[in-house]
Design a protein around this motif. Structure first.
Motif, PDB file in Angstrom:
ATOM      1  N   GLU A   7       0.852  -1.184   0.000  1.00 30.74           N
ATOM      2  CA  GLU A   7       0.000   0.000   0.000  1.00 30.74           C
ATOM      3  C   GLU A   7       0.886   1.230   0.000  1.00 30.74           C
ATOM      4  O   GLU A   7       1.917   1.269   0.659  1.00 30.74           O
ATOM      5  CB  GLU A   7      -0.910   0.021   1.222  1.00 30.74           C
ATOM      6  N   ILE A   8       0.458   2.238  -0.739  1.00 29.27           N
ATOM      7  CA  ILE A   8       1.156   3.512  -0.809  1.00 29.27           C
ATOM      8  C   ILE A   8       0.184   4.576  -0.330  1.00 29.27           C
ATOM      9  O   ILE A   8      -0.961   4.632  -0.765  1.00 29.27           O
ATOM     10  CB  ILE A   8       1.619   3.820  -2.252  1.00 29.27           C
ATOM     11  N   ARG A   9       0.647   5.423   0.566  1.00 27.97           N
ATOM     12  CA  ARG A   9      -0.196   6.497   1.086  1.00 27.97           C
ATOM     13  C   ARG A   9       0.081   7.776   0.307  1.00 27.97           C
ATOM     14  O   ARG A   9       1.227   8.083  -0.010  1.00 27.97           O
ATOM     15  CB  ARG A   9       0.067   6.705   2.568  1.00 27.97           C
ATOM     16  N   LEU A  12      -4.921  12.964   0.382  1.00 25.78           N
ATOM     17  CA  LEU A  12      -6.233  12.866  -0.255  1.00 25.78           C
ATOM     18  C   LEU A  12      -6.443  13.952  -1.297  1.00 25.78           C
ATOM     19  O   LEU A  12      -6.995  13.698  -2.374  1.00 25.78           O
ATOM     20  CB  LEU A  12      -7.344  12.922   0.798  1.00 25.78           C
ATOM     21  N   SER A  13      -5.958  15.161  -1.035  1.00 24.32           N
ATOM     22  CA  SER A  13      -6.148  16.253  -1.997  1.00 24.32           C
ATOM     23  C   SER A  13      -5.481  15.942  -3.332  1.00 24.32           C
ATOM     24  O   SER A  13      -6.005  16.266  -4.398  1.00 24.32           O
ATOM     25  CB  SER A  13      -5.610  17.568  -1.436  1.00 24.32           C
ATOM     26  N   GLU A  14      -4.320  15.275  -3.289  1.00 19.82           N
ATOM     27  CA  GLU A  14      -3.623  14.919  -4.523  1.00 19.82           C
ATOM     28  C   GLU A  14      -4.335  13.778  -5.249  1.00 19.82           C
ATOM     29  O   GLU A  14      -4.436  13.787  -6.474  1.00 19.82           O
ATOM     30  CB  GLU A  14      -2.173  14.563  -4.223  1.00 19.82           C
ATOM     31  N   VAL A  15      -4.837  12.810  -4.496  1.00 21.99           N
ATOM     32  CA  VAL A  15      -5.596  11.714  -5.104  1.00 21.99           C
ATOM     33  C   VAL A  15      -6.837  12.263  -5.794  1.00 21.99           C
ATOM     34  O   VAL A  15      -7.147  11.894  -6.932  1.00 21.99           O
ATOM     35  CB  VAL A  15      -5.979  10.651  -4.050  1.00 21.99           C
ATOM     36  N   ILE A  66       2.059  10.481  -8.366  1.00 24.17           N
ATOM     37  CA  ILE A  66       2.188   9.076  -7.963  1.00 24.17           C
ATOM     38  C   ILE A  66       3.661   8.707  -7.789  1.00 24.17           C
ATOM     39  O   ILE A  66       4.032   8.026  -6.826  1.00 24.17           O
ATOM     40  CB  ILE A  66       1.482   8.168  -8.988  1.00 24.17           C
ATOM     41  N   SER A  67       4.512   9.186  -8.678  1.00 25.94           N
ATOM     42  CA  SER A  67       5.949   8.887  -8.582  1.00 25.94           C
ATOM     43  C   SER A  67       6.563   9.413  -7.300  1.00 25.94           C
ATOM     44  O   SER A  67       7.392   8.741  -6.676  1.00 25.94           O
ATOM     45  CB  SER A  67       6.688   9.458  -9.787  1.00 25.94           C
ATOM     46  N   ALA A  72       9.059   8.179  -2.157  1.00 30.13           N
ATOM     47  CA  ALA A  72       9.169   8.450  -0.729  1.00 30.13           C
ATOM     48  C   ALA A  72       8.945   7.201   0.131  1.00 30.13           C
ATOM     49  O   ALA A  72       9.430   7.145   1.261  1.00 30.13           O
ATOM     50  CB  ALA A  72       8.161   9.522  -0.323  1.00 30.13           C
ATOM     51  N   GLN A  73       8.237   6.208  -0.415  1.00 28.53           N
ATOM     52  CA  GLN A  73       7.827   5.090   0.426  1.00 28.53           C
ATOM     53  C   GLN A  73       8.430   3.743   0.049  1.00 28.53           C
ATOM     54  O   GLN A  73       8.272   2.770   0.788  1.00 28.53           O
ATOM     55  CB  GLN A  73       6.292   4.981   0.407  1.00 28.53           C
TER      56      GLN A  73
END
Length: 101
Positions: A7-9, A12-15, A66-67, A72-73
């Motif tokens: 899972e990648i977090r 929410l505003s960007e999604v 997304i990149s 970052a994760q």
């Protein structure tokens, strides 16, 4: 890397921003396809849509969002594996992207 359970977090505003753009493109391209099928639109109409709606820049921005979350994760090795998978895609103007027309 087993990606099925990862899972990648993302904020929410960007999604939501990415989903809004993608929704506009999917609905608009579907409508353009219907117009082409009925003979009321042609390639020029599609090209005008892509240019006027700044599709390339907006899709590139979505890819960037997304990149950044992936970078970052995930580890460098995991990101390299994802990059390699993405490089296997179909790209317009290359031999592996046969036209459907």
């Amino acid at each position: 890397m087993d990606m099925s359970s990862r899972e990648i977090r993302m904020p929410l505003s960007e999604v939501v921003a990415v989903l809004q753009d993608l929704n506009e493109f999917v609905v608009s391209l579907d409508r353009l396809g219907s117009r082409q099928a009925s003979g009321t639109a042609d390639e020029y109409t599609v090209g005008t849509f892509i240019a006027d709606w700044d599709v390339a820049r907006r899709v590139a921005r979505a890819r960037g969002i997304i990149s950044v979350a992936l970078d970052a994760q995930l580890s460098d090795e995991e990101n390299a594996e994802i990059d390699a998978l993405c490089d296997q895609g179909r790209f317009y103007g290359t031999a592996n992207a046969n036209s459907s027309s």
